[in-house]
Design a protein around this motif. Structure first.
Motif, PDB file in Angstrom:
ATOM      1  N   ALA A 275      30.015  49.752  48.538  1.00  0.00           N
ATOM      2  CA  ALA A 275      28.576  49.592  48.271  1.00  0.00           C
ATOM      3  C   ALA A 275      27.872  48.916  49.466  1.00  0.00           C
ATOM      4  O   ALA A 275      26.887  48.194  49.279  1.00  0.00           O
ATOM      5  CB  ALA A 275      28.326  48.815  46.984  1.00  0.00           C
ATOM      6  N   ALA A 276      28.382  49.149  50.664  1.00  0.00           N
ATOM      7  CA  ALA A 276      27.826  48.570  51.899  1.00  0.00           C
ATOM      8  C   ALA A 276      27.753  47.040  51.822  1.00  0.00           C
ATOM      9  O   ALA A 276      26.912  46.412  52.467  1.00  0.00           O
ATOM     10  CB  ALA A 276      26.441  49.159  52.207  1.00  0.00           C
ATOM     11  N   GLY A 277      28.652  46.445  51.033  1.00  0.00           N
ATOM     12  CA  GLY A 277      28.663  44.978  50.915  1.00  0.00           C
ATOM     13  C   GLY A 277      27.542  44.437  50.044  1.00  0.00           C
ATOM     14  O   GLY A 277      27.370  43.223  49.938  1.00  0.00           O
ATOM     15  N   GLU A 278      26.792  45.332  49.384  1.00  0.00           N
ATOM     16  CA  GLU A 278      25.653  44.873  48.581  1.00  0.00           C
ATOM     17  C   GLU A 278      26.084  44.614  47.129  1.00  0.00           C
ATOM     18  O   GLU A 278      25.532  45.178  46.191  1.00  0.00           O
ATOM     19  CB  GLU A 278      24.530  45.915  48.608  1.00  0.00           C
ATOM     20  N   ARG A 279      27.090  43.775  46.974  1.00  0.00           N
ATOM     21  CA  ARG A 279      27.537  43.379  45.641  1.00  0.00           C
ATOM     22  C   ARG A 279      27.642  41.857  45.613  1.00  0.00           C
ATOM     23  O   ARG A 279      28.170  41.274  46.562  1.00  0.00           O
ATOM     24  CB  ARG A 279      28.935  43.922  45.339  1.00  0.00           C
ATOM     25  N   CYS A 280      27.220  41.267  44.493  1.00  0.00           N
ATOM     26  CA  CYS A 280      27.333  39.804  44.414  1.00  0.00           C
ATOM     27  C   CYS A 280      28.794  39.388  44.305  1.00  0.00           C
ATOM     28  O   CYS A 280      29.130  38.235  44.514  1.00  0.00           O
ATOM     29  CB  CYS A 280      26.545  39.271  43.231  1.00  0.00           C
ATOM     30  N   MET A 281      29.680  40.334  43.988  1.00  0.00           N
ATOM     31  CA  MET A 281      31.104  40.015  43.902  1.00  0.00           C
ATOM     32  C   MET A 281      31.873  40.577  45.107  1.00  0.00           C
ATOM     33  O   MET A 281      33.109  40.576  45.109  1.00  0.00           O
ATOM     34  CB  MET A 281      31.689  40.529  42.592  1.00  0.00           C
ATOM     35  N   ALA A 282      31.155  41.041  46.123  1.00  0.00           N
ATOM     36  CA  ALA A 282      31.818  41.508  47.350  1.00  0.00           C
ATOM     37  C   ALA A 282      32.595  40.339  47.965  1.00  0.00           C
ATOM     38  O   ALA A 282      32.188  39.186  47.846  1.00  0.00           O
ATOM     39  CB  ALA A 282      30.778  41.996  48.350  1.00  0.00           C
ATOM     40  N   ILE A 283      33.704  40.650  48.614  1.00  0.00           N
ATOM     41  CA  ILE A 283      34.390  39.615  49.397  1.00  0.00           C
ATOM     42  C   ILE A 283      33.762  39.643  50.790  1.00  0.00           C
ATOM     43  O   ILE A 283      33.757  40.681  51.458  1.00  0.00           O
ATOM     44  CB  ILE A 283      35.899  39.901  49.501  1.00  0.00           C
ATOM     45  N   SER A 284      33.210  38.511  51.208  1.00  0.00           N
ATOM     46  CA  SER A 284      32.623  38.471  52.546  1.00  0.00           C
ATOM     47  C   SER A 284      33.407  37.572  53.488  1.00  0.00           C
ATOM     48  O   SER A 284      33.162  37.586  54.693  1.00  0.00           O
ATOM     49  CB  SER A 284      31.157  38.034  52.473  1.00  0.00           C
ATOM     50  N   VAL A 285      34.344  36.786  52.946  1.00  0.00           N
ATOM     51  CA  VAL A 285      35.132  35.891  53.798  1.00  0.00           C
ATOM     52  C   VAL A 285      36.627  36.074  53.481  1.00  0.00           C
ATOM     53  O   VAL A 285      37.058  35.834  52.349  1.00  0.00           O
ATOM     54  CB  VAL A 285      34.752  34.409  53.552  1.00  0.00           C
ATOM     55  N   ALA A 286      37.380  36.500  54.487  1.00  0.00           N
ATOM     56  CA  ALA A 286      38.841  36.579  54.333  1.00  0.00           C
ATOM     57  C   ALA A 286      39.424  35.274  54.885  1.00  0.00           C
ATOM     58  O   ALA A 286      39.059  34.843  55.981  1.00  0.00           O
ATOM     59  CB  ALA A 286      39.387  37.765  55.113  1.00  0.00           C
ATOM     60  N   VAL A 287      40.314  34.655  54.112  1.00  0.00           N
ATOM     61  CA  VAL A 287      40.853  33.352  54.527  1.00  0.00           C
ATOM     62  C   VAL A 287      42.386  33.418  54.545  1.00  0.00           C
ATOM     63  O   VAL A 287      43.061  33.048  53.582  1.00  0.00           O
ATOM     64  CB  VAL A 287      40.381  32.237  53.553  1.00  0.00           C
ATOM     65  N   PRO A 288      42.952  33.917  55.644  1.00  0.00           N
ATOM     66  CA  PRO A 288      44.413  33.935  55.735  1.00  0.00           C
ATOM     67  C   PRO A 288      44.952  32.521  55.978  1.00  0.00           C
ATOM     68  O   PRO A 288      44.305  31.713  56.634  1.00  0.00           O
ATOM     69  CB  PRO A 288      44.679  34.827  56.960  1.00  0.00           C
ATOM     70  N   VAL A 289      46.125  32.267  55.420  1.00  0.00           N
ATOM     71  CA  VAL A 289      46.772  30.964  55.615  1.00  0.00           C
ATOM     72  C   VAL A 289      47.868  31.151  56.672  1.00  0.00           C
ATOM     73  O   VAL A 289      48.816  31.915  56.453  1.00  0.00           O
ATOM     74  CB  VAL A 289      47.342  30.440  54.282  1.00  0.00           C
ATOM     75  N   GLY A 290      47.694  30.469  57.805  1.00  0.00           N
ATOM     76  CA  GLY A 290      48.664  30.584  58.912  1.00  0.00           C
ATOM     77  C   GLY A 290      48.186  31.610  59.939  1.00  0.00           C
ATOM     78  O   GLY A 290      47.600  32.639  59.581  1.00  0.00           O
ATOM     79  N   GLN A 291      48.467  31.305  61.217  1.00  0.00           N
ATOM     80  CA  GLN A 291      48.001  32.182  62.298  1.00  0.00           C
ATOM     81  C   GLN A 291      48.693  33.550  62.242  1.00  0.00           C
ATOM     82  O   GLN A 291      48.090  34.582  62.537  1.00  0.00           O
ATOM     83  CB  GLN A 291      48.239  31.520  63.671  1.00  0.00           C
ATOM     84  N   LYS A 292      49.981  33.548  61.831  1.00  0.00           N
ATOM     85  CA  LYS A 292      50.710  34.825  61.750  1.00  0.00           C
ATOM     86  C   LYS A 292      50.080  35.736  60.701  1.00  0.00           C
ATOM     87  O   LYS A 292      49.934  36.951  60.903  1.00  0.00           O
ATOM     88  CB  LYS A 292      52.189  34.550  61.379  1.00  0.00           C
ATOM     89  N   THR A 293      49.710  35.130  59.570  1.00  0.00           N
ATOM     90  CA  THR A 293      49.063  35.923  58.504  1.00  0.00           C
ATOM     91  C   THR A 293      47.746  36.479  59.022  1.00  0.00           C
ATOM     92  O   THR A 293      47.404  37.650  58.773  1.00  0.00           O
ATOM     93  CB  THR A 293      48.792  35.029  57.259  1.00  0.00           C
ATOM     94  N   ALA A 294      46.998  35.638  59.745  1.00  0.00           N
ATOM     95  CA  ALA A 294      45.689  36.068  60.264  1.00  0.00           C
ATOM     96  C   ALA A 294      45.849  37.241  61.229  1.00  0.00           C
ATOM     97  O   ALA A 294      45.109  38.242  61.151  1.00  0.00           O
ATOM     98  CB  ALA A 294      45.008  34.891  60.967  1.00  0.00           C
ATOM     99  N   ASP A 295      46.822  37.144  62.134  1.00  0.00           N
ATOM    100  CA  ASP A 295      47.035  38.237  63.106  1.00  0.00           C
ATOM    101  C   ASP A 295      47.459  39.516  62.384  1.00  0.00           C
ATOM    102  O   ASP A 295      46.969  40.611  62.698  1.00  0.00           O
ATOM    103  CB  ASP A 295      48.122  37.838  64.122  1.00  0.00           C
ATOM    104  N   ALA A 296      48.346  39.350  61.392  1.00  0.00           N
ATOM    105  CA  ALA A 296      48.828  40.531  60.657  1.00  0.00           C
ATOM    106  C   ALA A 296      47.680  41.205  59.914  1.00  0.00           C
ATOM    107  O   ALA A 296      47.587  42.438  59.871  1.00  0.00           O
ATOM    108  CB  ALA A 296      49.929  40.112  59.675  1.00  0.00           C
ATOM    109  N   LEU A 297      46.806  40.383  59.364  1.00  0.00           N
ATOM    110  CA  LEU A 297      45.692  40.938  58.590  1.00  0.00           C
ATOM    111  C   LEU A 297      44.747  41.729  59.496  1.00  0.00           C
ATOM    112  O   LEU A 297      44.318  42.845  59.154  1.00  0.00           O
ATOM    113  CB  LEU A 297      44.953  39.789  57.892  1.00  0.00           C
TER     114      LEU A 297
END
Ligand code: NAD
Length: 498
Positions: A275-297
């Motif tokens: 929905a082009a991010g136009e949802r009040c329940m859209a995820i707008s922030v991804a929060v990986p835990v750990g640098q390895k997780t962040a790179d993998a994501l």
């Protein structure tokens, strides 16, 4: 150019003053003009609703429920027509538009249970010869003010329970996509709803202020952005109304190192860009835990984002998301993207140059992905409401949890993990109203309730589910003793039940 109307006493009624443009966001054309009601127009509609309401409240709940039952049948009959009109004004894809209608329809199905939901409480022999009972009675005339992003679902979330409870309802839909609300009102009439019980008054701030100041209106339900939610809550409450307002969001998805990365990336794509991010329940922030997780994501997200198909709803199932709703929305999103670049975030996927052949004037925004976003940046602080996902890196679960908890919004959140302990700790401690465990958009079904915390929700009780029947009724409690119990003479103190 189509000239839209209001829906008053079971008929289309032309406006008499100002109008606003309604776009086809895919082409950029103004396809209709919508009337903007004045205070006098709104007050006249409310007076008509007040005349019709007592007879509707006196109609037994089973008969009221039968109107809703027929309405469900008509919604299913006209599903494609409604979805088409919705996509044409909002821009979302055709299957997504059907989902918009469907999620409203499910709340109407819940409201068919009105006879059960409105049953009161009874205490036999609360004292000697005394019975006590509580009943839930309709409030009278109530109003709903709704946003552009779910022009079918949210009006139904509001008017379904309100009308099932015996109220008359004034709907002030978004002026950006008002056609589907008008079609819903037509269908309610066809389903057997008496005239005057559902009125659709199109308008902007003037109509909203008239609702808030009108003395007949007993309750106001609002959904939209947080600044307007706060304003409506304050003014409505100051005028003695029952008010519930649901506002904006900044939903975080925590990705633990043990999560299935493919599953997490797929979830982020749907929840971040759908929905082009136009949802009040859209995820707008991804929060990986750990640098390895962040790179993998990031490695998993980039190829998926590059494959996203952006286009008009007319392209059918082949499109992942459509244009945003207005040129102003597009400008705001691109302005925030620029601020992210200026403030030092890493723009991993840049959608700024996106253009669609044949639709150059449409309000399409290409997908964006930011990495190394920090909480002081505007792209983190503000609700972008566009196809822009921000990744904030954290080094521990506690840091990720704190980030989501410190955010001023509290609508939805999710955690992706295989660890039951972590998921349980998260669901218990997080200060957010709707929580997903390996579910990115945890929108509760119709028979539960929907509502955010902190700056995402103002007032008491949630939307739909049992809370909605509480919001649209008030409790009256009767203590009854028959004449045989009155032989004792007068009582001058607070009586204790014997
Ligand atoms: P919006 O706040 O601009 O408009 C919502 C309603 O308020 C519309 O009917 C509009 O006409 C009216 N309005 C706008 N400005 C006003 C003013 N100055 N005074 C009085 N009334 C005014 O919201 P929108 O852009 O239509 O919708 C998107 C917003 O809604 C996003 O912030 C989104 O997160 C939020 N939203 C929240 C939920 C939820 O349940 N929490 C659900 C859907 C959307």
């Amino acid at each position: 150019m189509q000239e839209l109307t209001h829906w008053i006493n079971g008929e289309h009624v032309k406006g008499s003053g100002r109008t606003a443009d309604v776009y086809n966001p895919a082409t950029g054309e103004v396809q209709a003009k919508v009337p903007l009601a004045s205070k006098d127009e709104l007050d006249a509609v409310v007076a008509k609703a007040a005349e019709a309401q007592p007879a509707w409240a006196a109609t037994n709940p089973q008969r009221r429920a039968r109107v809703l039952m027929e309405f469900v049948r008509l919604l299913n009959r006209d599903m494609d027509k409604l979805a088409e009109a919705l996509s044409k004004e909002h821009g979302k894809t055709f299957p997504d538009a059907k989902g918009d209608v469907q999620r409203g329809l499910e709340v109407i199905e819940f409201c068919i249970g009105a006879p059960h939901l409105l049953k009161g409480d009874f205490t036999d022999s609360a004292g000697r010869g005394i019975d006590m009972y509580s009943m839930r009675q309709a409030l009278g005339v109530v109003a709903g003010i709704t946003p552009f992003n779910f022009p079918a679902m949210i009006p139904m979330w509001k008017f379904g329970p309100a009308i099932a409870c015996g109220n008359a309802f004034i709907l002030k839909p978004s002026e950006r996509d008002p056609s589907v609300p008008l079609m819903l009102a037509e269908l309610m009439k066809e389903a057997g709803l008496p005239d005057g019980i559902l009125q659709v008054v199109n308008g902007d701030k003037e109509a909203v202020d008239a609702i808030l100041d009108n003395e007949t209106i007993q309750a106001v339900g609002f959904v939209g952005s947080t600044p307007i939610a706060e304003y409506i809550y304050g003014r409505g409450c100051a005028n003695g109304k029952r008010v519930q307002c649901f506002g904006g969001a900044k939903n975080h998805m925590i990705v633990m190192p043990d999560a299935d990365m493919d599953q997490a990336a797929d979830a982020l794509i749907g929840a971040g860009y759908g929905a082009a991010g136009e949802r009040c329940m859209a995820i707008s922030v991804a929060v990986p835990v750990g640098q390895k997780t962040a790179d993998a994501l990031i490695d998993k997200l980039v190829p998926r984002i590059e494959k996203l198909k952006v286009g008009p709803y007319t392209a059918g199932d082949d499109v992942d998301y459509g244009p945003v709703v207005t040129p102003q929305a597009k400008e705001k999103i691109l302005g925030l993207v620029q601020s992210g670049v200026d403030q030092g975030a890493e723009l991993v996927v840049d959608g700024r140059d996106f253009s669609l052949q044949g639709y150059e004037d449409g309000f399409f925004v290409g997908p964006h992905l930011f990495d190394r976003v920090t909480p002081d940046m505007d792209i983190y602080k503000q609700e972008i409401f566009g196809p822009v996902l921000s990744q904030v890196r954290t080094d521990s679960y506690e840091e990720a949890l704190k980030l989501a908890m410190d955010n001023e919004y509290g609508n939805g959140t999710a955690i992706f993990t295989r660890d039951g302990d972590t998921a349980r700790d998260f669901t218990n401690r997080i200060n957010i109203g709707m929580v997903g465990v390996n579910v990115p958009i945890p929108v509760p079904l119709a028979y539960h309730t929907f509502g955010g915390w902190k700056k995402s929700g103002f007032g008491d009780l949630n939307q739909h589910g049992p809370d909605s029947f509480k919001f649209y009724t008030r409790t009256k409690t009767v203590t009854a003793r028959w004449p045989s119990g009155l032989k004792e003479g007068g009582e001058f103190h607070f009586k204790q039940m014997e």
